[in-house]
Design a protein around this motif. Structure first.
Motif, PDB file in Angstrom:
ATOM      1  N   ILE A 207       0.839  -1.205   0.000  1.00 59.06           N
ATOM      2  CA  ILE A 207       0.000   0.000   0.000  1.00 59.06           C
ATOM      3  C   ILE A 207       0.871   1.251   0.000  1.00 59.06           C
ATOM      4  CG2 ILE A 207      -1.647   1.345   1.377  1.00 59.06           C
ATOM      5  CD1 ILE A 207      -2.833  -1.342   2.308  1.00 59.06           C
ATOM      6  N   MET A 208       1.940   1.206   0.821  1.00 57.76           N
ATOM      7  CA  MET A 208       2.828   2.370   0.881  1.00 57.76           C
ATOM      8  C   MET A 208       3.452   2.656  -0.474  1.00 57.76           C
ATOM      9  SD  MET A 208       4.863   2.191   4.425  1.00 57.76           S
ATOM     10  CE  MET A 208       6.172   3.179   3.768  1.00 57.76           C
ATOM     11  N   LYS A 209       3.918   1.606  -1.126  1.00 55.14           N
ATOM     12  CA  LYS A 209       4.541   1.800  -2.432  1.00 55.14           C
ATOM     13  C   LYS A 209       3.556   2.420  -3.405  1.00 55.14           C
ATOM     14  CE  LYS A 209       7.649  -0.593  -4.418  1.00 55.14           C
ATOM     15  NZ  LYS A 209       8.711  -1.490  -4.885  1.00 55.14           N
ATOM     16  N   LEU A 210       2.334   1.927  -3.336  1.00 59.76           N
ATOM     17  CA  LEU A 210       1.300   2.416  -4.230  1.00 59.76           C
ATOM     18  C   LEU A 210       1.063   3.908  -4.000  1.00 59.76           C
ATOM     19  CD1 LEU A 210      -0.494   0.762  -6.264  1.00 59.76           C
ATOM     20  CD2 LEU A 210      -2.341   1.114  -4.624  1.00 59.76           C
ATOM     21  N   LEU A 211       0.888   4.267  -2.723  1.00 53.30           N
ATOM     22  CA  LEU A 211       0.630   5.665  -2.377  1.00 53.30           C
ATOM     23  C   LEU A 211       1.780   6.543  -2.829  1.00 53.30           C
ATOM     24  CD1 LEU A 211      -0.897   5.477   1.223  1.00 53.30           C
ATOM     25  CD2 LEU A 211      -2.042   6.098  -0.903  1.00 53.30           C
ATOM     26  N   LEU A 212       2.989   6.073  -2.568  1.00 54.96           N
ATOM     27  CA  LEU A 212       4.151   6.882  -2.896  1.00 54.96           C
ATOM     28  C   LEU A 212       4.300   7.060  -4.403  1.00 54.96           C
ATOM     29  CD1 LEU A 212       6.486   5.523  -0.164  1.00 54.96           C
ATOM     30  CD2 LEU A 212       5.992   7.926  -0.521  1.00 54.96           C
ATOM     31  N   SER A 213       3.987   5.998  -5.146  1.00 51.25           N
ATOM     32  CA  SER A 213       4.113   6.148  -6.595  1.00 51.25           C
ATOM     33  C   SER A 213       3.039   7.103  -7.117  1.00 51.25           C
ATOM     34  CB  SER A 213       4.039   4.789  -7.285  1.00 51.25           C
ATOM     35  OG  SER A 213       2.754   4.244  -7.127  1.00 51.25           O
ATOM     36  N   LYS A 214       1.878   7.091  -6.456  1.00 48.31           N
ATOM     37  CA  LYS A 214       0.838   8.060  -6.801  1.00 48.31           C
ATOM     38  C   LYS A 214       1.342   9.482  -6.543  1.00 48.31           C
ATOM     39  CE  LYS A 214      -3.394   5.980  -7.521  1.00 48.31           C
ATOM     40  NZ  LYS A 214      -2.810   4.809  -8.207  1.00 48.31           N
ATOM     41  N   LEU A 215       2.138   9.629  -5.474  1.00 50.12           N
ATOM     42  CA  LEU A 215       2.657  10.946  -5.127  1.00 50.12           C
ATOM     43  C   LEU A 215       3.869  11.294  -5.975  1.00 50.12           C
ATOM     44  CD1 LEU A 215       2.460  10.719  -1.252  1.00 50.12           C
ATOM     45  CD2 LEU A 215       1.023  12.115  -2.732  1.00 50.12           C
TER      46      LEU A 215
ATOM     47  N   THR B 241       9.928   4.645  -6.152  1.00 50.32           N
ATOM     48  CA  THR B 241      10.265   3.658  -5.123  1.00 50.32           C
ATOM     49  C   THR B 241      11.036   2.486  -5.705  1.00 50.32           C
ATOM     50  OG1 THR B 241       8.177   2.548  -5.485  1.00 50.32           O
ATOM     51  CG2 THR B 241       8.249   4.194  -3.733  1.00 50.32           C
TER      52      THR B 241
END
Lengths: 341, 567
Positions: free
Chosen positions: B550-558, B562
């Motif tokens: 989930i973190m990776k997903l959020l960060l890539s959205k931002l 990663t």
């Protein structure tokens, strides 16, 4: 500049809050409802079941956490100035004796303690016994058959050459169970002979585990032919599916533990704590253990002996001196260390 | 004499000027102050309490008696030797494996990189003794390999062999992540220049790559050494007769009820770690390794020669296959009745977990999630202060923040209980204290990787920004963080994972109201419900993987890249 200062202030406030509050964890000491905190040396499921029953009967909310006796004792000692828990529920009496000597326990004579025989409780009412467990030998039938050896029936037989590297016990330094074994041998044979025996036994050892229940488990899993541990734990493993387990009590006589309950000095909610102690001494409360796989003998004469334990009911016990064992623990472990090196 | 005096004066003046600069920058000043305060309160003070405990007798007199006792017993001397021997052995082997993996990942054109990454991450995301459990399932007296395949009747997995193997597999991933971060940052143009001048691959490796990663290698070794020495879970489960100091600290203070003897031993253990730390500072500190001006100028041409690829690839493949095998055992073990005896498939372990364990799972996850951002930000801020700023107390900050890693968990646990049990900070029994221990146990790794990344970046970039009028905060957020974001991200991830799997310190801090998953797993191992323990391990690993995903997903959205971070 002012804006910067404000930002700095804001940032630092957030950091400080983060550091100190962590999670806005509202640790309100709920004074209005009765709450009781318990440190327990019992098996997890036994503890949970007992606590549930008690909550159901009294409506008192209970928080309980399971730890080893050593951990509980260290914990109570460290928290002496500001005790968090009020009851120490379960675990061998020598820990309780040690705690009593250090002034960590509160005297409490429960009205229900009258039924408990004198040998199972502290003469000055600092702790009361709730169950009794016998020390013994746990073998693995399949491994024994493979090697064509009979299950050892005595301390002496453990020294037979065929058991070399096939015996496991816990380290008396870390485990109350193993210390009970050491103290048993010393009381049985005398200090000099007992330590000599332990040195010979050391040559037979595969390993010393840290926890007292592990040898029984390892014997059940086929890690060794014989483990030295409390027999009720071995019965539990057998019931849970380790079907190769066989048990025996050494015929020279063996030691035992008295699982106890006590009031922690200056703990919060002493009234609820006393209610709990009264309750665990009743036969109904003592009978809970066997429904969740704890097969110790019970101290309340009216409680029923678990049928799984009937086979070892007539085990020959030594006159185990708890006071001596508790007082000489550090010294005995040191001597044992020297003897087996 | 005269000269000396003037130089001293001018030095003092210089220091004062430095201080003045700091004080004039309010954000910098407050953050330094806050960092210092938090380090003193949550690392130095508990340590002081431990030292006090070990130097002061029951009657309150200063004494060396407990140290005398601790050092004169022949058993303790043997344990000391065991501990250092194990640390060095594990440190060397684990760093070597980590380097091979990192090199393969960064320099070679090979398939299966994804699997390597996954596999090297697995030991990090599993509870402390999951591997030890799997090892016993494989190599014990009734183990699948030793007994079923090889027919060895009396296999003994306990002791140095088992403990060292498990520690190597457990600790090499941290070293691998660290080295990978560095290798990826090396600018390939230097190597290509050397290749164009006719240098062989070997020469390039020896004269360019190796010198550049030397500080990283030493850092990695140190990291593994200290972790090995402080490791408690594996030592307890698979150490057998090969007792190490951290296990002995626990045995002494918990089993023998000898808190003072235990803390004396712990102080000795701490000295070893501090010694290693100082050695490393002295060794590496004198050299500077500036290789990049921000980012590598272009991506590297991966090596394709078979004589290099095949041996390295084989090593990685072997280790990988082995680790995968070990990890398969854990979920499998959670679906069979009793391992080694009765392999009937069953769901009963999960039923038990559903009935008894939901609270542990929820509490642990929430607390680890809370600790994560605090750890990440604090770690990077400290790394930044240490590498980029000069102020009085900088060394203290660096030293103490690293110290946190060197303290064996069991001891800092006791220290916390001793320190926060009375006013002004009454924290025992709260969730706060658990979260704080999570933060300070996992932060050093974040700081370390932050420092390593920062050391590779020429400060000139930040200085340029500063000269153009950016404040420290601005420089930090818009120049530094983007340059080291992969270190920052892996710091975040590592913090969460490490908190989820923390055991040795937290075991003293759990209370009836706030319990953690790893302690519960240890309980289950203790009472012999391997199936339930394996089930909990499986649940824990699933949670960690989910959260990291989930973190990776959020960060890539931002828009944060990663791909650098290998989780």
């Amino acid at each position: 500049m002012l804006k910067k200062r404000l930002v700095a202030l804001g940032l630092s406030a957030i950091l400080v809050l983060g550091m100190l509050v962590g999670c806005g964890d509202n640790e309100k000491q709920a004074e209005e409802t009765k709450r009781l905190t318990i440190y327990s040396g019992l098996m997890q499921d036994h503890m949970i079941k007992a606590v549930e029953e008690f909550e159901k009967e009294t409506g008192i909310e209970v928080d309980a956490v399971r730890m080893s006796s050593g951990e509980i004792l260290s914990r109570i000692k460290a928290e002496k100035e500001n005790p968090k828990a009020s009851v120490w529920f379960g675990g061998p009496a020598d820990g309780f004796i040690s705690a009593k000597e250090q002034g960590l326990l509160e005297k409490y004579e429960s009205p229900n303690a009258a039924k408990i025989p004198a040998e199972f409780k502290d003469a000055e009412d600092y702790w009361t016994g709730i169950y009794v467990g016998y020390l013994g030998l746990v073998g693995n039938e399949v491994l024994l058959k493979e090697k064509g050896v009979e299950m050892p029936q005595s301390w002496e037989e453990l020294l037979k050459p065929e058991f070399k590297g096939q015996i496991i016990m816990a380290n008396p330094g870390s485990s109350g169970t193993a210390y009970t074994a050491l103290a048993t041998v010393v009381q049985l044979m005398g200090e000099e002979k007992g330590l000599e025996y332990m040195a010979k036994l050391d040559k037979q050892m595969k390993t010393y585990t840290k926890s007292g229940t592990a040898p029984g488990r390892m014997a059940g899993q086929g890690e060794c032919m014989v483990g030295i541990t409390f027999l009720h734990d071995a019965i539990k493993y057998k019931e849970e599916g380790m079907k190769d387990i066989v048990i025996a009590a050494p015929k020279e006589g063996t030691g035992f533990e008295i699982g106890s309950v006590a009031l922690i000095k200056d703990g919060p909610d002493q009234e609820a704590a006393k209610m709990f102690i009264d309750w665990v001494l009743t036969k109904e409360a003592q009978n809970i253990g066997q429904t969740v796989g704890s097969y110790q003998f019970l101290t309340n004469p009216e409680a029923s002996t678990p049928e799984q334990a009937l086979t070892i009911k007539d085990t020959k016990l030594i006159d185990y001196n708890f006071k001596w064992a508790g007082e000489n623990r550090g010294e005995m472990v040191e001597k044992w260390n020297k003897a087996v090196k | 004499m005269e000269n000396l005096q003037t130089s001293k004066n001018s030095f003092l003046k210089y220091r004062l000027k430095e201080m003045e600069k700091i004080v004039r920058d309010p954000i910098l000043f407050t953050s330094i102050l806050l960092v210092m305060i938090s380090l003193v309160v949550f690392i130095v003070w508990p340590l002081y309490e431990i030292l006090k405990e070990s130097f002061v007798s029951e009657s309150g007199v200063l004494t060396l008696e407990f140290y005398k006792q601790a050092l004169t017993s022949s058993e303790n001397r043997r344990i000391l030797f065991n501990t250092v021997g194990l640390g060095v052995f594990v440190g060397i082997i684990a760093t070597a494996i980590a380097f091979v993996f990192a090199y393969a990942d960064a320099f070679l054109r090979i398939k299966f990189k994804k699997i390597f990454n996954l596999v090297s991450i697995l030991p990090i995301i599993s509870p402390p003794f999951a591997l030890a459990m799997a090892f016993i399932m494989l190599f014990g007296q009734r183990g699948i390999i030793t007994y079923k395949l090889l027919g060895i009747p009396d296999a003994n997995v306990y002791g140095f062999k088992g403990l060292a193997s498990v520690q190597i597999l457990t600790f090499f991933p941290v070293a691998y992540l660290l080295l990978l971060g560095i290798l990826k940052k090396i600018d390939p143009s230097i190597e290509e220049a050397a290749r164009n001048m006719g240098a062989s691959r070997g020469q390039v490796f020896k004269t360019i790559v190796l010198p550049l990663v030397k500080p990283g290698i030493l850092n990695a070794f140190l990291l593994v050494f200290i972790q090995s020495v402080a490791d408690f879970g594996n030592a307890m489960v698979i150490g057998g007769n090969y007792t190490t100091l951290s296990a002995q600290v626990y045995i002494q203070s918990m089993g023998n009820y000898d808190l003072k003897g235990g803390t004396a031993l712990a102080s000795i253990l701490l000295s070893i770690s501090i010694l290693m730390f100082v050695l490393q500072k002295y060794w590496i500190g004198s050299k500077s390794y500036v290789t990049v001006t921000g980012k590598p100028s272009r991506s590297r041409n991966l090596i394709e020669e078979n004589h290099i690829r095949i041996p390295i690839f084989s090593i990685c493949l072997l280790v990988t296959a082995f680790i995968i095998l070990l990890y398969c055992l854990i979920p499998i073990g959670s679906f069979v009745k009793v391992w080694g005896i009765d392999y009937t498939p069953t769901m009963k372990h999960y039923e038990y977990i559903g009935k008894m364990g939901v609270k542990f799972i929820k509490d642990t996850t929430i607390m680890a999630l809370i600790a994560m951002p605090i750890t990440g930000v604090l770690g990077m801020v400290i790394a930044f202060l240490i590498t980029r700023k000069k102020f009085i107390g900088r060394r203290m900050i660096e030293f103490t923040s690293m110290l946190a890693m060197a303290i064996p968990g069991t001891v800092i646990g006791i220290g916390y209980v001793l320190a926060y049990n009375e006013r002004p900070l009454m924290l025992t029994g709260t969730a706060t204290i658990i979260i704080i221990s999570f933060i300070f146990r996992s932060m050093p790794v974040g700081i370390r990787s932050g420092i390593v990344s920062l050391q590779q970046i020429d400060p000139a970039i930040e200085e340029a920004a500063q000269d153009l009028g950016a404040s420290t905060l601005k420089v930090f957020t818009s120049v530094t963080i983007p340059l080291i974001k992969s270190a920052f991200f892996s710091g975040l991830v590592y913090s969460f994972v490490r908190s989820m799997t923390a055991l040795s310190a937290v075991i003293f801090l759990i209370s009836a109201r706030h319990n953690i998953l790893t302690a519960e797993i240890m309980n289950q191992v203790d009472v012999g419900r391997i199936g339930v323990a394996a089930g909990y391990c499986t649940v824990l690993i699933v949670i960690v993987v989910t959260v990291v995903g989930i973190m990776k997903l959020l960060l890539s959205k931002l828009g944060v890249d990663t791909s650098q971070s290998k989780i």
